[in-house]
Design a protein around this motif. Structure first.
Motif, PDB file in Angstrom:
ATOM      1  N   SER A  16      63.585 -52.914 -11.964  1.00  0.00           N
ATOM      2  CA  SER A  16      64.469 -51.722 -11.796  1.00  0.00           C
ATOM      3  C   SER A  16      65.388 -51.687 -10.806  1.00  0.00           C
ATOM      4  O   SER A  16      65.315 -52.782  -9.767  1.00  0.00           O
ATOM      5  N   ASP A  37      57.537 -58.272 -10.983  1.00  0.00           N
ATOM      6  CA  ASP A  37      57.192 -56.822 -11.302  1.00  0.00           C
ATOM      7  C   ASP A  37      55.945 -56.362 -11.631  1.00  0.00           C
ATOM      8  O   ASP A  37      55.478 -57.036 -12.461  1.00  0.00           O
ATOM      9  N   THR A 191      68.667 -44.868  -7.694  1.00  0.00           N
ATOM     10  CA  THR A 191      67.946 -45.545  -8.536  1.00  0.00           C
ATOM     11  C   THR A 191      66.945 -44.587  -9.028  1.00  0.00           C
ATOM     12  O   THR A 191      66.565 -43.584  -8.494  1.00  0.00           O
TER      13      THR A 191
HETATM   14  P1  NAD Z   1      63.120 -48.435  -8.218  1.00  0.00           P
HETATM   15  O1  NAD Z   1      62.012 -47.499  -8.472  1.00  0.00           O
HETATM   16  O2  NAD Z   1      64.330 -48.492  -9.075  1.00  0.00           O
HETATM   17  O3  NAD Z   1      62.644 -50.055  -8.407  1.00  0.00           O
HETATM   18  C1  NAD Z   1      61.244 -50.308  -7.700  1.00  0.00           C
HETATM   19  C2  NAD Z   1      60.512 -51.467  -8.507  1.00  0.00           C
HETATM   20  O4  NAD Z   1      59.442 -51.818  -7.921  1.00  0.00           O
HETATM   21  C3  NAD Z   1      60.189 -51.044  -9.932  1.00  0.00           C
HETATM   22  O5  NAD Z   1      60.637 -51.909 -11.048  1.00  0.00           O
HETATM   23  C4  NAD Z   1      58.507 -50.787  -9.677  1.00  0.00           C
HETATM   24  O6  NAD Z   1      57.857 -51.556 -11.214  1.00  0.00           O
HETATM   25  C5  NAD Z   1      58.389 -51.987  -8.622  1.00  0.00           C
HETATM   26  N1  NAD Z   1      57.103 -51.974  -8.126  1.00  0.00           N
HETATM   27  C6  NAD Z   1      56.556 -50.779  -7.720  1.00  0.00           C
HETATM   28  N2  NAD Z   1      55.244 -51.275  -7.108  1.00  0.00           N
HETATM   29  C7  NAD Z   1      55.173 -52.508  -7.207  1.00  0.00           C
HETATM   30  C8  NAD Z   1      53.987 -53.223  -6.892  1.00  0.00           C
HETATM   31  N3  NAD Z   1      52.765 -53.087  -6.477  1.00  0.00           N
HETATM   32  N4  NAD Z   1      54.155 -54.672  -7.289  1.00  0.00           N
HETATM   33  C9  NAD Z   1      55.351 -54.957  -7.903  1.00  0.00           C
HETATM   34  N5  NAD Z   1      56.387 -54.296  -8.376  1.00  0.00           N
HETATM   35  C10 NAD Z   1      56.433 -52.970  -7.854  1.00  0.00           C
HETATM   36  O7  NAD Z   1      63.548 -48.437  -6.718  1.00  0.00           O
HETATM   37  P2  NAD Z   1      64.803 -48.903  -5.605  1.00  0.00           P
HETATM   38  O8  NAD Z   1      65.277 -47.625  -5.316  1.00  0.00           O
HETATM   39  O9  NAD Z   1      65.284 -50.028  -6.495  1.00  0.00           O
HETATM   40  O10 NAD Z   1      63.843 -49.477  -4.504  1.00  0.00           O
HETATM   41  C11 NAD Z   1      63.582 -50.921  -4.154  1.00  0.00           C
HETATM   42  C12 NAD Z   1      63.368 -50.998  -2.907  1.00  0.00           C
HETATM   43  O11 NAD Z   1      64.574 -50.542  -2.020  1.00  0.00           O
HETATM   44  C13 NAD Z   1      62.328 -50.360  -2.335  1.00  0.00           C
HETATM   45  O12 NAD Z   1      61.428 -51.238  -1.340  1.00  0.00           O
HETATM   46  C14 NAD Z   1      62.864 -48.941  -1.563  1.00  0.00           C
HETATM   47  O13 NAD Z   1      61.979 -48.790  -0.589  1.00  0.00           O
HETATM   48  C15 NAD Z   1      63.982 -49.666  -1.090  1.00  0.00           C
HETATM   49  N6  NAD Z   1      64.967 -48.733  -0.741  1.00  0.00           N
HETATM   50  C16 NAD Z   1      65.646 -47.869  -1.746  1.00  0.00           C
HETATM   51  C17 NAD Z   1      66.591 -46.895  -1.328  1.00  0.00           C
HETATM   52  C18 NAD Z   1      67.255 -46.206  -2.281  1.00  0.00           C
HETATM   53  O14 NAD Z   1      67.711 -45.141  -1.815  1.00  0.00           O
HETATM   54  N7  NAD Z   1      67.215 -46.137  -3.600  1.00  0.00           N
HETATM   55  C19 NAD Z   1      66.924 -46.893  -0.110  1.00  0.00           C
HETATM   56  C20 NAD Z   1      66.307 -47.654   0.835  1.00  0.00           C
HETATM   57  C21 NAD Z   1      65.430 -48.662   0.553  1.00  0.00           C
END
Ligand code: NAD
Length: 261
Positions: A16, A37, A191
């Motif tokens: 994702s 994932d 996201t």
């Molecule tokens: P998202 O929810 O779209 O994707 C996160 C993915 O991580 C999902 O596919 C989920 O199944 C997987 N996941 C969750 N727990 C897991 C586990 N224990 N083992 C393996 N996979 C697992 O979220 P995103 O926004 O794409 O976030 C990705 C990263 O980016 C995260 O670390 C988040 O903290 C970081 N981030 C996101 C943002 C934002 O604004 N979206 C900003 C800063 C940092």
């Protein structure tokens, strides 16, 4: 610099959002991609989509907080394709709660996903990288919250700050093996992780969802804009392909000026 041909890249949380966008960018640059994932079916689907687009990809069910699943997953990658060259430790979740209401179990779960997950995948990747002697690039997904704090995100802010320390330590221990480590610190990217917290924050703060976006999420950016998946994928490509240890132990903030650290 953007040529990742024949590199083996593991991206966690790549079913994702940001991880998926990075996996797509790496696949276009020629890398062999492991979508690791916790959502097994979504990981397989994402890997199939990359293959359909002409890439080489493998979907692996992996809970990054489970030591055996991480080690088994990395062993499988080595069996199929050889040692890992690039790790993007990206899997993550968010929990919105004031500290006084936060359950201890939720605090521990957040630290486990963000910190234990980064440690376990880093250790597995570094073991393969040091044994192979080809060097490597480790990218930890931090956040603007690696540098600033926000209300109701205590474990997230704590964990994202902690990743800076891990990356700096990897950079020092990895140097003799030509392993680099850096942290990407995105601002808000739309996201599923962010879409979910807009109504949650609106409830917590007693304001509308539009106000959450304007007055909370984008308030301190220079231009009121969200960061995009492409912005983060571009930076991840740059960091993965960078040619020397001039760039190691760093964090690169990509947040429309929200954080300038
Ligand atoms: P998202 O929810 O779209 O994707 C996160 C993915 O991580 C999902 O596919 C989920 O199944 C997987 N996941 C969750 N727990 C897991 C586990 N224990 N083992 C393996 N996979 C697992 O979220 P995103 O926004 O794409 O976030 C990705 C990263 O980016 C995260 O670390 C988040 O903290 C970081 N981030 C996101 C943002 C934002 O604004 N979206 C900003 C800063 C940092």
């Amino acid at each position: 610099m953007h040529d990742l041909r024949n590199k083996v890249a593991v991206v966690t949380g790549a079913a994702s959002g940001i991880g998926r966008a990075i996996a797509e960018a790496y696949a276009k640059a020629g890398a062999k991609i492991v979508i690791a994932d916790i959502q097994a079916d979504a990981a397989q689907a994402a890997a199939r989509a990359l293959q359909d687009a002409g890439g080489t990809a493998l979907g692996i069910a992996m809970d990054v907080t489970d030591e055996d699943q991480v080690n088994d997953g990395f062993a499988r990658v080595a069996d199929e394709w050889g040692p890992v060259d690039i790790l993007v430790s990206n899997a993550g979740v968010q929990i919105i709660s004031p500290i006084v209401d936060l359950a201890y179990a939720d605090w521990k779960r957040m630290l486990a996903i963000h910190l234990d997950g980064a440690f376990l995948t880093t250790r597995a990747a570094m073991r393969q990288m040091t044994a192979a002697g080809n060097g490597g690039s480790i990218i930890l997904m931090g956040s603007a919250h690696s540098h600033v704090a926000s209300k109701f995100k205590a474990p997230y802010v704590t964990a994202k700050h902690g990743l800076l320390g891990l990356a700096r330590t990897i950079a020092k221990e990895g140097a003799e093996h030509r392993i680099r480590a850096n942290v990407i610190c995105p601002g808000f990217v739309r996201t599923p992780l962010v879409e979910k917290q807009i109504p949650e924050q609106a409830r917590e703060l007693g304001i509308s969802e539009e106000e959450v976006i304007r007055q909370v999420m984008l308030k301190d950016t220079v231009d009121g804009e969200f960061t995009t998946l492409e912005d983060i994928a571009d930076v991840a490509l740059f960091l993965a392909g960078f040619g020397s240890a001039a760039l190691t132990g760093q964090s690169l903030t990509v947040s429309h000026g929200w954080s300038m650290n």
